[in-house]
Design a protein around this motif. Structure first.
Motif, PDB file in Angstrom:
ATOM      1  N   ARG A  14       5.939  -8.048  -0.021  1.00 21.16           N
ATOM      2  CA  ARG A  14       6.343  -7.774   1.310  1.00 21.16           C
ATOM      3  C   ARG A  14       5.779  -8.964   2.182  1.00 21.16           C
ATOM      4  N   ILE A  15       4.674  -9.849   1.621  1.00 19.87           N
ATOM      5  CA  ILE A  15       4.119 -10.878   2.296  1.00 19.87           C
ATOM      6  C   ILE A  15       5.110 -12.173   2.316  1.00 19.87           C
ATOM      7  N   GLU A  16       5.849 -12.327   1.010  1.00 19.11           N
ATOM      8  CA  GLU A  16       6.795 -13.191   0.797  1.00 19.11           C
ATOM      9  C   GLU A  16       7.905 -12.761   1.577  1.00 19.11           C
ATOM     10  N   TYR A  17       8.497 -11.905   1.750  1.00 20.09           N
ATOM     11  CA  TYR A  17       9.627 -11.373   2.681  1.00 20.09           C
ATOM     12  C   TYR A  17       9.264 -11.796   4.227  1.00 20.09           C
ATOM     13  N   CYS A  18       8.120 -11.496   4.741  1.00 12.14           N
ATOM     14  CA  CYS A  18       7.379 -11.898   5.921  1.00 12.14           C
ATOM     15  C   CYS A  18       7.786 -13.280   6.254  1.00 12.14           C
ATOM     16  N   GLU A  19       7.217 -14.132   5.294  1.00 16.85           N
ATOM     17  CA  GLU A  19       7.053 -15.585   5.357  1.00 16.85           C
ATOM     18  C   GLU A  19       8.650 -16.168   5.486  1.00 16.85           C
ATOM     19  N   LYS A  20       9.481 -15.706   4.460  1.00 18.48           N
ATOM     20  CA  LYS A  20      10.883 -15.904   4.479  1.00 18.48           C
ATOM     21  C   LYS A  20      11.647 -15.689   5.858  1.00 18.48           C
ATOM     22  N   VAL A  64     -16.380  -3.926   4.603  1.00 12.69           N
ATOM     23  CA  VAL A  64     -16.193  -5.321   4.284  1.00 12.69           C
ATOM     24  C   VAL A  64     -14.684  -5.615   4.456  1.00 12.69           C
ATOM     25  N   MET A  65     -13.930  -5.155   3.649  1.00 17.19           N
ATOM     26  CA  MET A  65     -12.473  -5.195   3.806  1.00 17.19           C
ATOM     27  C   MET A  65     -11.635  -5.114   4.928  1.00 17.19           C
ATOM     28  N   GLU A  66     -12.223  -3.709   5.247  1.00 16.75           N
ATOM     29  CA  GLU A  66     -11.760  -3.306   6.783  1.00 16.75           C
ATOM     30  C   GLU A  66     -12.036  -4.514   7.921  1.00 16.75           C
ATOM     31  N   LEU A  67     -13.360  -5.056   8.001  1.00 14.62           N
ATOM     32  CA  LEU A  67     -13.700  -5.790   8.943  1.00 14.62           C
ATOM     33  C   LEU A  67     -12.759  -7.124   8.823  1.00 14.62           C
ATOM     34  N   LYS A  68     -12.757  -7.460   7.594  1.00 19.19           N
ATOM     35  CA  LYS A  68     -11.924  -8.926   7.275  1.00 19.19           C
ATOM     36  C   LYS A  68     -10.591  -8.765   7.753  1.00 19.19           C
ATOM     37  N   LEU A  69      -9.976  -7.495   7.557  1.00 21.72           N
ATOM     38  CA  LEU A  69      -8.560  -7.537   7.920  1.00 21.72           C
ATOM     39  C   LEU A  69      -8.537  -7.348   9.572  1.00 21.72           C
ATOM     40  N   TYR A  70      -9.393  -6.682   9.977  1.00 22.31           N
ATOM     41  CA  TYR A  70      -9.277  -6.649  11.453  1.00 22.31           C
ATOM     42  C   TYR A  70      -9.553  -8.026  12.001  1.00 22.31           C
ATOM     43  N   ILE A  71     -10.430  -8.652  11.514  1.00 21.06           N
ATOM     44  CA  ILE A  71     -10.846 -10.119  12.210  1.00 21.06           C
ATOM     45  C   ILE A  71      -9.452 -11.027  12.162  1.00 21.06           C
ATOM     46  N   LEU A  72      -9.013 -11.062  10.961  1.00 19.44           N
ATOM     47  CA  LEU A  72      -8.109 -12.018  10.812  1.00 19.44           C
ATOM     48  C   LEU A  72      -6.945 -11.776  11.457  1.00 19.44           C
ATOM     49  N   LYS A  73      -6.488 -10.636  12.044  1.00 15.66           N
ATOM     50  CA  LYS A  73      -5.527 -10.549  13.247  1.00 15.66           C
ATOM     51  C   LYS A  73      -5.875 -11.337  14.387  1.00 15.66           C
ATOM     52  N   TYR A  74      -7.117 -11.605  14.634  1.00 18.63           N
ATOM     53  CA  TYR A  74      -7.217 -12.224  15.903  1.00 18.63           C
ATOM     54  C   TYR A  74      -7.857 -13.707  15.648  1.00 18.63           C
ATOM     55  N   GLU A  87      -6.360 -14.011  -1.678  1.00 18.80           N
ATOM     56  CA  GLU A  87      -4.862 -14.765  -1.599  1.00 18.80           C
ATOM     57  C   GLU A  87      -4.369 -13.842  -0.628  1.00 18.80           C
ATOM     58  N   LEU A  88      -4.222 -12.433  -0.487  1.00 17.18           N
ATOM     59  CA  LEU A  88      -3.444 -12.130   0.392  1.00 17.18           C
ATOM     60  C   LEU A  88      -4.046 -11.895   1.747  1.00 17.18           C
ATOM     61  N   LEU A  89      -5.348 -12.062   1.942  1.00 17.76           N
ATOM     62  CA  LEU A  89      -6.048 -12.176   3.280  1.00 17.76           C
ATOM     63  C   LEU A  89      -5.676 -13.571   3.970  1.00 17.76           C
ATOM     64  N   LEU A  90      -5.739 -14.579   3.039  1.00 21.20           N
ATOM     65  CA  LEU A  90      -5.369 -15.771   3.381  1.00 21.20           C
ATOM     66  C   LEU A  90      -3.794 -16.126   3.889  1.00 21.20           C
ATOM     67  N   GLU A  91      -2.781 -15.498   3.205  1.00 20.34           N
ATOM     68  CA  GLU A  91      -1.677 -15.483   3.615  1.00 20.34           C
ATOM     69  C   GLU A  91      -1.272 -14.614   4.733  1.00 20.34           C
ATOM     70  N   LEU A  92      -1.966 -13.400   4.855  1.00 21.32           N
ATOM     71  CA  LEU A  92      -1.853 -12.731   5.962  1.00 21.32           C
ATOM     72  C   LEU A  92      -2.274 -13.401   7.391  1.00 21.32           C
ATOM     73  N   LEU A 117       0.195 -16.012   8.266  1.00 23.49           N
ATOM     74  CA  LEU A 117       1.137 -15.438   8.932  1.00 23.49           C
ATOM     75  C   LEU A 117       0.908 -14.783  10.280  1.00 23.49           C
ATOM     76  N   TYR A 118      -0.124 -14.442  10.816  1.00 24.53           N
ATOM     77  CA  TYR A 118      -0.492 -13.887  12.008  1.00 24.53           C
ATOM     78  C   TYR A 118      -0.657 -15.126  13.039  1.00 24.53           C
ATOM     79  N   ASN A 119      -1.199 -16.285  12.493  1.00 25.11           N
ATOM     80  CA  ASN A 119      -1.415 -17.308  13.278  1.00 25.11           C
ATOM     81  C   ASN A 119      -0.178 -17.758  13.715  1.00 25.11           C
ATOM     82  N   ILE A 120       1.003 -17.963  12.963  1.00 20.15           N
ATOM     83  CA  ILE A 120       2.385 -18.395  12.871  1.00 20.15           C
ATOM     84  C   ILE A 120       2.937 -17.589  13.987  1.00 20.15           C
ATOM     85  N   VAL A 121       3.067 -16.332  13.553  1.00 22.86           N
ATOM     86  CA  VAL A 121       3.728 -15.317  14.549  1.00 22.86           C
ATOM     87  C   VAL A 121       2.929 -15.307  15.945  1.00 22.86           C
TER      88      VAL A 121
END
Length: 289
Positions: free
Chosen positions: A70-76, A205-215, A158-163, A166-170
């Motif tokens: 799904r991440i690869e799909y978003c990148e494409k 920890v994971m929840e916090l990481k995912l929340y922060i990476l959006k911003y 790796e998933l966190l880095l790609e997400l 992607l957020y940064n680009i979008v």
């Protein structure tokens, strides 16, 4: 709260049939031990446990692969949108759709990380109950079974880095504004840093990481000449004397307290290592730390 109740209240409803049947395994143990636990009972319990491990491992591997696709799909899709000569407003609408898909992926990555943690804890607890109540020791053998199907060793970095990328680009209209920047490339030798530290429960920890990476994009340190995916790790080695004077000074936040350390970014084979000295100053001194 007992773990069985915690598991029931914490599981992701859409995946409820793929969690370890903790209650069923516990019920089997108690029913058989009440009647006198035999070698046949042990054989049956081991088969049940192995079946549960296979179920959890297969589901975790399947969902992890799905997240990556799904991440690869978003990148494409982002690449196609940015290359499309359509008006900017139309591109923004398409990027908003991709952003919603990234939101959905983030939600499931969080649930998958929690799924992994809960099931690992469930296996550890049920094996501990077994060894306490049954006349057989299962923990050493089960450790080997776990290592052969190591769902709990899934690395989500790796998933966190790609997400994050992607957020940064979008958010920047399809432009990877930080793609060519290296956080280590600054020319200044001296700098002022202000930090606030928080304690986060391991379950969050994971929840916090995912929340922060959006911003806030994840800071990625690239090892020069590296061909493998970037490693976000930061490694520090602190120096002190046998009385731990530097450590105590920093702990007490004494004026002028120093910390001297070696620090490197990324992989353990990095050849670029920084020697850093941090000096603490109280606000009233007018000095900067």
């Amino acid at each position: 709260m007992k773990f069985g109740q915690q598991l029931r209240e914490s599981l992701f409803p859409d995946w409820k049939f793929y969690y370890v049947d903790y209650s069923g395994l516990k019920r089997f143990l108690y029913e058989r031990t009440d009647k006198g636990y035999t070698a046949d009972d042990e054989s049956e319990f081991v088969k049940l446990l192995d079946s549960e491990l296979e179920k959890v491992n297969n589901f975790q591997q399947t969902k992890s692969s799905e997240m990556k696709r799904r991440i690869e799909y978003c990148e494409k899709q982002v690449d196609l949108i940015t290359q499309n000569p359509a008006p900017e407003d139309a591109k923004r609408e398409q990027l908003d759709i991709i952003e919603r898909e990234i939101d959905a992926v983030i939600g499931e990555v969080y649930e998958l990380a929690k799924f992994t943690r809960l099931n690992f804890t469930a296996f550890m607890k049920i094996v501990k109950k077994h060894d306490k109540n049954a006349p057989f020791v299962l923990k050493p053998m089960f450790a080997e079974q776990l290592n052969s199907r190591p769902f709990f060793k899934e690395n989500f970095d790796e998933l966190l880095l790609e997400l994050s990328r992607l957020y940064n680009i979008v958010r920047n209209g399809g432009v990877d504004v930080d793609g060519s920047k290296d956080p280590q490339s600054g020319n200044g030798q001296n700098f002022v840093r202000q930090t606030t530290k928080y304690w986060v429960h391991p379950d969050n920890v994971m929840e916090l990481k995912l929340y922060i990476l959006k911003y806030l994009p994840v800071l990625i340190y690239r090892t020069k000449g590296a061909t493998k995916p970037p490693n976000p790790a930061i490694t520090s080695i602190y120096f002190d004397n046998d009385k731990l004077d530097l450590y105590q000074g920093r702990l007490e936040k004494s004026e002028g307290a120093e910390a001297i350390r070696l620090r490197w970014y990324g992989d353990m084979d990095s050849t670029e290592i920084f020697v850093e000295r941090k000096t603490h100053h109280e606000d009233w001194t007018g000095e900067k730390s």
